[in-house]
Each structure stands twice: as C-alpha cells, then as structure tokens.
Scaffold this active site. Structure first.
Site, mmCIF file in Angstrom:
data_model
loop_
_atom_site.group_PDB
_atom_site.id
_atom_site.type_symbol
_atom_site.label_atom_id
_atom_site.label_comp_id
_atom_site.label_asym_id
_atom_site.label_seq_id
_atom_site.Cartn_x
_atom_site.Cartn_y
_atom_site.Cartn_z
ATOM 1 N N ASP A 174 -0.232 5.137 0.961
ATOM 2 C CA ASP A 174 -0.515 6.057 2.065
ATOM 3 C C ASP A 174 -0.609 5.301 3.387
ATOM 4 O O ASP A 174 -1.378 4.346 3.517
ATOM 5 C CB ASP A 174 -1.830 6.797 1.811
ATOM 6 C CG ASP A 174 -1.790 7.624 0.540
ATOM 7 O OD1 ASP A 174 -1.121 8.662 0.540
ATOM 8 O OD2 ASP A 174 -2.418 7.214 -0.454
ATOM 9 N N ASP A 181 0.862 -1.174 0.000
ATOM 10 C CA ASP A 181 0.000 0.000 0.000
ATOM 11 C C ASP A 181 0.905 1.234 0.000
ATOM 12 O O ASP A 181 2.105 1.135 0.281
ATOM 13 C CB ASP A 181 -0.885 -0.046 1.249
ATOM 14 C CG ASP A 181 -1.760 1.174 1.395
ATOM 15 O OD1 ASP A 181 -2.388 1.580 0.401
ATOM 16 O OD2 ASP A 181 -1.811 1.736 2.513
#
Length: 211
Positions: free
Chosen positions: A8, A6
């Site tokens: 953020d 991922d």
C-alpha cells in the site's frame, strides 16, 4: 539482487478503499465518518493499529470492530484501488533481469494475495509476507530476515522499498539498504533512507543499474 517491496502506497494506491472501509465500520457503530485526510495518516501499521487510532472517539470492542472493517474492506478493496504508474513495467523488468522480488506488508496476507491476483502480478514475487505471516511484522526486522533466508540472497545485495518510515526502520534494523518513495501516503519521520525517489520508474531504473 533482492528487492523487497511494501504494498500500500508503494505498488498500489489503495488509500481510498481503506478509508472508505474504516468509515463504513464507523457508520455501523453509529458514529460519523472521518475525513480522508485524517484517516490516511493512520494507514501503514496494520489493521489493529488503524482501527484503534480511528475509533478513539468511540468505546468499541477492538477485535469485533476489526472484523467489521475486514468485512467491509473485502467487499470494496478494488473499488478505487489501482497500480501506481510503471509498477507492472518495473516488476517485469526486474524479473527479466533475474532479480528476486518479495512483498513485505503490514496488510494481512489474504487481502495481499487477492490484490496481487486482481492486478495479475502475484507471479512476479518469490515471497509474500503479510502482518499475520510471521510472529513479528514490520518494523521488526524478522520479515526481512525471513525473505533473505527464503531467497538465499545476501543482505548486502538487498533493498527495501516503501513509502513509510516503518519500511525504513525495518530496513535499518535488518541492516539492508532502503528506498523511500514520496508518491505514497506515508512519511519519512526521522529515518534516513539510502535513496529517495518520486516515481516507481525512477526506483526500478536505479535498481536495474545497481546490478
């Protein structure tokens, strides 16, 4: 080995710039700013979800307000955003070990690539998928299936790393192992990751030992 990450809350600490862009969009509608603590809870499920949940007190045209947010975020996305500690070292180490690396994010692909270029880490990734890169973003398992297909890696040697239960749900639905990082902005909810770590250093050191 394949490591899917991922963005953020996992590789970059971008919450302040995202929240500031939401509040600039709110200001443009003539409504007061939300506190950071409220806004940050709604990051992680894509821009439409973010705007929908943070404008519940205002009757808006969703698509038009998303465009306002995109404009403000594009202007301010690197004001305060930084890499989390040891991310660059970890990416370099995993690449040197021959690992395939991928980004799977619910941020749209254009800002993803701009951020990766800004931090000079785009070159480390074999595949970069944003919310608008494929028809079904996280938590649908398709992003993971797509990365596995593109890299030619086996599902049993694949890991999904993220700070949000959406990352863990995506991994579970795709049948791959998952790592939850506690230093991000997301929550684990009812998911059960394979491993949990409190720093990116712990993540990449563990993965290097898994080879």
């Amino acid at each position: 080995m394949l490591v899917m990450l991922d963005l953020d809350g996992t590789l970059i600490d971008s919450s302040a710039d995202i929240c500031n862009a939401v509040n600039l969009a709110r200001k443009s509608h003539g409504v007061p700013a939300h506190p950071f603590e409220f806004l940050v809870k709604h990051i992680g499920d894509g821009v439409y979800s973010l705007i929908r949940k943070t404008f519940r007190d205002k009757d808006i045209d969703l698509a038009e307000t998303v465009e306002r947010y995109r404009k403000f975020y594009a202007e301010h996305m690197v004001d305060e955003t930084v890499l989390f500690p040891d991310v660059l070292t970890g990416l370099q180490a995993m690449r040197q070990a021959g690992y395939k690396l991928a980004i799977i994010s619910n941020k749209e692909e254009t800002p993803i690539r701009r951020l990766l270029k800004h931090f000079e880490i785009e070159e480390y990734f074999d595949v970069i998928l944003g919310a608008n890169s494929i028809p079904n973003p996280k938590p649908h398992p398709d992003p993971i299936f797509t990365v596995i297909e593109k890299t030619g890696c086996k599902p049993e040697s694949a890991w999904m790393v993220g700070d949000h239960f959406i990352d863990l749900e995506t991994a579970r639905r795709a049948g791959v192992k998952s790592i939850f990082v506690t230093y991000g902005i997301g929550t684990i909810e009812n998911e059960h990751p394979t491993k949990t770590f409190s720093s990116f250093k712990d993540v990449y050191r563990f993965l290097l030992n898994e080879k």
